[in-house]
Enzyme design. Structure first.
Site, PDB file in Angstrom:
ATOM      1  N   CYS A  83      54.757 -68.704  60.741  1.00 28.07           N
ATOM      2  CA  CYS A  83      55.687 -69.157  59.709  1.00 28.07           C
ATOM      3  C   CYS A  83      57.082 -68.545  59.904  1.00 28.07           C
ATOM      4  O   CYS A  83      57.760 -68.919  60.857  1.00 28.07           O
ATOM      5  CB  CYS A  83      55.109 -68.904  58.323  1.00 28.07           C
ATOM      6  SG  CYS A  83      55.844 -69.968  57.078  1.00 28.07           S
ATOM      7  N   GLU A 130      46.512 -65.864  59.091  1.00 29.11           N
ATOM      8  CA  GLU A 130      46.111 -64.566  58.527  1.00 29.11           C
ATOM      9  C   GLU A 130      45.583 -64.691  57.105  1.00 29.11           C
ATOM     10  O   GLU A 130      45.003 -63.758  56.571  1.00 29.11           O
ATOM     11  CB  GLU A 130      47.296 -63.577  58.591  1.00 29.11           C
ATOM     12  CG  GLU A 130      48.418 -63.795  57.587  1.00 29.11           C
ATOM     13  CD  GLU A 130      49.392 -64.913  57.971  1.00 29.11           C
ATOM     14  OE1 GLU A 130      49.082 -65.704  58.887  1.00 29.11           O
ATOM     15  OE2 GLU A 130      50.449 -64.996  57.328  1.00 29.11           O
ATOM     16  N   HIS A 178      49.674 -70.249  58.262  1.00 25.59           N
ATOM     17  CA  HIS A 178      49.322 -68.826  58.118  1.00 25.59           C
ATOM     18  C   HIS A 178      47.851 -68.552  58.457  1.00 25.59           C
ATOM     19  O   HIS A 178      47.024 -68.486  57.540  1.00 25.59           O
ATOM     20  CB  HIS A 178      49.554 -68.384  56.673  1.00 25.59           C
ATOM     21  CG  HIS A 178      50.983 -68.280  56.284  1.00 25.59           C
ATOM     22  ND1 HIS A 178      51.702 -67.109  56.349  1.00 25.59           N
ATOM     23  CD2 HIS A 178      51.846 -69.211  55.824  1.00 25.59           C
ATOM     24  CE1 HIS A 178      52.940 -67.313  55.937  1.00 25.59           C
ATOM     25  NE2 HIS A 178      53.047 -68.588  55.608  1.00 25.59           N
TER      26      HIS A 178
HETATM   27  N1  GLN Z   1      60.586 -70.433  54.632  1.00 27.38           N
HETATM   28  C1  GLN Z   1      60.479 -69.129  55.215  1.00 27.38           C
HETATM   29  C2  GLN Z   1      61.511 -68.929  56.303  1.00 27.38           C
HETATM   30  O1  GLN Z   1      61.952 -69.888  56.868  1.00 27.38           O
HETATM   31  C3  GLN Z   1      59.112 -68.942  55.816  1.00 27.38           C
HETATM   32  C4  GLN Z   1      58.070 -68.917  54.760  1.00 27.38           C
HETATM   33  C5  GLN Z   1      56.854 -68.157  55.134  1.00 27.38           C
HETATM   34  O2  GLN Z   1      56.852 -67.366  56.063  1.00 27.38           O
HETATM   35  N2  GLN Z   1      55.807 -68.372  54.388  1.00 27.38           N
HETATM   36  O3  GLN Z   1      61.860 -67.824  56.566  1.00 27.38           O
END
Ligand code: GLN
Length: 192
Positions: free
Chosen positions: A82, A172, A170
């Protein structure tokens, strides 16, 4: 002993720590996992995971601590999930510090307002995986040396480029260690 670091600047660090520990135990791997806050910690790592969180904040802290430059030159395997995926990119639609380790262009918060957070089944490594998306990015464009590991609704959501792996979701937060084990194998291979 091989050392796997979890970057501990901001984001869901503990979840990555726990699932990596579990994956290492399952694999009976001769490797350790620890949290990384400084360049000194990073210098001991054979691989590192960058968690979800806020990529602008993590990026700025990486610059401040010197971790960004060191990570770029250290050439160790990196798993970014992410926000971690955003940081691995060469380019995003925001102005922010990036590692630029994967030749890809990422769109942040890309699944739209009505889909801020959602779960859905995704496919990776020829099997099903629970995709947990939280203000998730997707990949708009990849370079030639980037392998696509997963797509969802025609959007690229996971890639591998050399020793760098990125997922928009995610792993994790699922209890499923498949992606962490894949990364650990990469780290063990590179550390040989
Ligand atoms: N939207 C966040 C970003 O671009 C990422 C969100 C997340 O890691 N759950 O930094």
């Amino acid at each position: 002993m091989t050392n796997i670091g979890i970057l501990n600047l901001q984001g869901d660090v503990l979840e990555h720590f726990e699932i990596t520990k579990k994956a290492l135990e399952d694999m009976d791997a001769k490797a350790d996992v620890f949290k990384v806050k400084t360049t000194e910690n990073l210098s001991k790592c054979d691989g590192i995971i960058i968690s979800g969180g806020e990529s602008t904040v993590i990026g700025k802290l990486m610059e401040k601590t010197g971790i960004k430059d060191m990570l770029i030159s250290q050439n160790i395997p990196v798993l970014g999930t992410c926000a971690g995926m955003v940081l691995l990119a060469k380019k995003t639609d925001y102005k922010q510090p990036l590692l630029g380790l994967i030749d890809m262009e990422v769109k942040r918060n890309a699944f739209g307002r009505q889909k801020v957070s959602f779960e859905d089944e995704v496919e990776i490594f020829g099997g099903k995986f629970k995709g947990v998306f939280i203000r998730a990015p997707y990949i708009e464009k990849v370079g030639e040396n980037v392998d696509i590991l997963s797509e969802y609704n025609e959007k690229i959501i996971a890639v591998k480029s050399g020793k760098f792996i990125a997922t928009a979701f995610h792993p994790e937060l699922t209890g499923d260690t498949k992606i962490h084990k894949y990364f650990i194998k990469e780290v063990l291979k590179c550390a040989e």
